[in-house]
Design a protein around this motif. Structure first.
Motif, short mmCIF file in Angstrom:
data_model
loop_
_atom_site.label_atom_id
_atom_site.label_comp_id
_atom_site.label_asym_id
_atom_site.label_seq_id
_atom_site.Cartn_x
_atom_site.Cartn_y
_atom_site.Cartn_z
N ARG A 298 0.83 -1.21 0.00
CA ARG A 298 0.00 0.00 0.00
C ARG A 298 0.86 1.26 0.00
NH1 ARG A 298 -2.87 -2.49 4.38
NH2 ARG A 298 -2.24 -0.73 5.69
N SER A 299 0.33 2.33 -0.57
CA SER A 299 1.09 3.58 -0.68
C SER A 299 1.23 4.30 0.65
CB SER A 299 0.40 4.50 -1.70
OG SER A 299 -0.93 4.80 -1.28
N ASP A 300 0.37 3.97 1.61
CA ASP A 300 0.41 4.68 2.89
C ASP A 300 1.14 3.89 3.98
OD1 ASP A 300 -1.48 2.67 2.98
OD2 ASP A 300 -2.87 3.80 4.28
N THR A 301 1.91 2.86 3.58
CA THR A 301 2.65 2.04 4.55
C THR A 301 4.14 2.05 4.20
OG1 THR A 301 2.33 0.02 3.25
CG2 THR A 301 0.65 0.54 4.90
N PRO A 302 5.00 1.64 5.12
CA PRO A 302 6.44 1.62 4.81
C PRO A 302 6.75 0.71 3.63
CG PRO A 302 6.06 1.33 7.16
CD PRO A 302 4.72 1.22 6.50
N SER A 303 7.75 1.08 2.85
CA SER A 303 8.20 0.23 1.74
C SER A 303 9.18 -0.81 2.28
CB SER A 303 8.88 1.08 0.67
OG SER A 303 7.97 2.00 0.11
N PRO A 304 9.19 -2.01 1.70
CA PRO A 304 10.14 -3.03 2.15
C PRO A 304 11.57 -2.53 2.06
CG PRO A 304 8.48 -4.02 0.73
CD PRO A 304 8.28 -2.53 0.64
N LEU A 305 12.38 -2.92 3.03
CA LEU A 305 13.79 -2.54 3.09
C LEU A 305 14.63 -3.45 2.21
CD1 LEU A 305 13.93 -2.16 6.97
CD2 LEU A 305 13.94 -0.27 5.31
N PRO A 306 15.87 -3.05 1.90
CA PRO A 306 16.76 -3.94 1.13
C PRO A 306 17.11 -5.18 1.95
CG PRO A 306 17.61 -1.68 1.20
CD PRO A 306 16.51 -1.75 2.20
N MET A 307 17.49 -6.25 1.26
CA MET A 307 18.02 -7.44 1.92
C MET A 307 19.35 -7.08 2.58
SD MET A 307 18.96 -11.17 0.23
CE MET A 307 17.29 -11.81 0.16
N PRO A 308 19.62 -7.58 3.81
CA PRO A 308 18.80 -8.48 4.64
C PRO A 308 17.96 -7.75 5.68
CG PRO A 308 20.98 -8.34 5.59
CD PRO A 308 20.98 -7.42 4.38
#
Length: 373
Positions: A298-308
């Motif tokens: 969703r646009s209103d939530t944090p974006s996934p971080l890079p690995m790891p």
């Protein structure tokens, strides 16, 4: 069906089975193929226990799959122990992401783990943390094959494995990655199309397999991504593959350690229910779409971080999902390929192996009849 890589490994058929369950790995090896145990998630001490068990229960040989990404946050930091690297990387994880992950689990009523259970370990997601796993593998003579799931393994790991008389290879999702593996001197490549479960690229198997096979010449290519029956094995072999690398297929066998609630989710799923998402590991991986994957998109939530880093956020959810699968049914980590649409019943591993071989032979006979007509 016996190819050169079968001769080198001493196995009967070129069917390779990636699994996180030692019982499945043993059953595949004992049925003439090669079971490949996924090491990520195990400490070196735990991996030692798993491989010692496989040594005792496998009649021939087996393989081990590592996760040493070629690119990841923190790569290049040297001189730290695994615990020190974990602590340093943990400082890079925003509290916002930890809070959001906890909210998803709490909103779905997934209980917390006991306070004394440490769960934010990298467990093989970097070269530093995978190093101890390699040392364990080299102590077990029946572990004859090592595969790296993400990128070309480090030069020192390649040398260690090959000097010990073992084969080492890596997965690829593009011709570029396959050529990188070849230049590094690997013994084989696993070419996985976008249909495959877990980390995958964007090109379909039917298009990617022949491109990679042509590009690397005599280097053995194991075809992966979307293989669930012997017809698909035959198709891969017809294109020039040296064998079939399977994974999703073994999630729904009797010997699998997948909890019943999660297994039922796989059995009920169709091929349309998967998605490539960064929500669990930080790199695009194919899994079942659910409320966890949707929440991170969703646009209103944090974006996934890079690995790891994303895995350091999500690992708590993975472990809680294993511990409380009924509660976590809608937010569990369900890595699986599009072939999940064919996995609609529970079978014994030995029966699956026999079925694959019979279906392969039937497909070949069908082609022979066409060619002779």
């Amino acid at each position: 069906m016996r190819t050169e890589i079968c001769e080198r490994l001493g196995i009967d058929v070129p069917i390779f089975a990636f699994t996180h369950c030692r019982d499945v790995a043993a059953a595949v090896s004992n049925a003439g193929g090669l079971g490949v145990l996924g090491a990520v998630g195990f400490t070196a001490e735990q991996l030692e226990i798993e491989l010692a068990w496989l040594d005792e229960h496998v009649h021939g040989v087996y393989g081990v799959d590592l996760v040493i990404p070629s690119k990841y946050e923190g790569k290049g930091i040297e001189g730290l122990s695994p615990a020190e690297l974990e602590a340093k990387l943990a400082e890079l994880v925003p509290q916002e992401h930890r809070d959001f992950a906890e909210k998803i689990l709490a909103d779905h009523g997934v209980p917390r783990l006991p306070e004394d259970e440490h769960h934010n370990q990298l467990l093989g997601w970097t070269a530093t943390t995978a190093g101890p796993q390699v040392e364990v593998i080299l102590r077990h003579p029946k572990a004859k094959l090592v595969a790296n799931a993400l990128g070309t393994p480090p030069d020192d790991v390649i040398k260690q494995v090959q000097d010990s008389g073992r084969l080492i290879g890596a997965l690829c999702g593009s011709v570029k990655h396959a050529l990188n593996h070849q230049r590094a001197g690997l013994d084989f490549v696993v070419c996985q199309g976008t249909e495959g479960g877990g980390h995958c690229g964007e090109v379909s198997s039917l298009v990617l397999w022949p491109q990679v096979i042509d590009a690397v010449g005599d280097l053995p290519v194991l075809a992966a991504g979307g293989i669930g029956d012997g017809r698909q094995v035959a198709a891969a072999m017809a294109m020039g593959a040296a064998g079939a690398w399977t994974g999703s297929l073994w999630l729904t066998v009797e010997e699998s350690n997948v909890p019943p609630a999660q297994m039922q989710t796989y059995i009920e799923a169709t091929s349309h229910d998967t998605v490539r998402s960064r929500a669990w590991t930080g790199k695009p991986a194919r899994m079942l779409r659910n409320e966890w994957t949707e929440a991170w998109e969703r646009s209103d939530t944090p974006s996934p971080l890079p690995m790891p880093l994303q895995m350091m956020v999500a690992l708590d959810g993975v472990k809680r999902g294993h511990r409380y699968p009924e509660a976590a049914k809608d937010v569990n980590f369900n890595p699986v390929g599009q072939v999940v649409g064919q996995l609609n019943k529970v079978e014994r591993t030995a029966d699956v192996m026999q079925r694959l071989i019979e279906e392969y032979l039937t497909a070949c006979e069908r082609l022979n009849k066409l060619n002779n007509s």
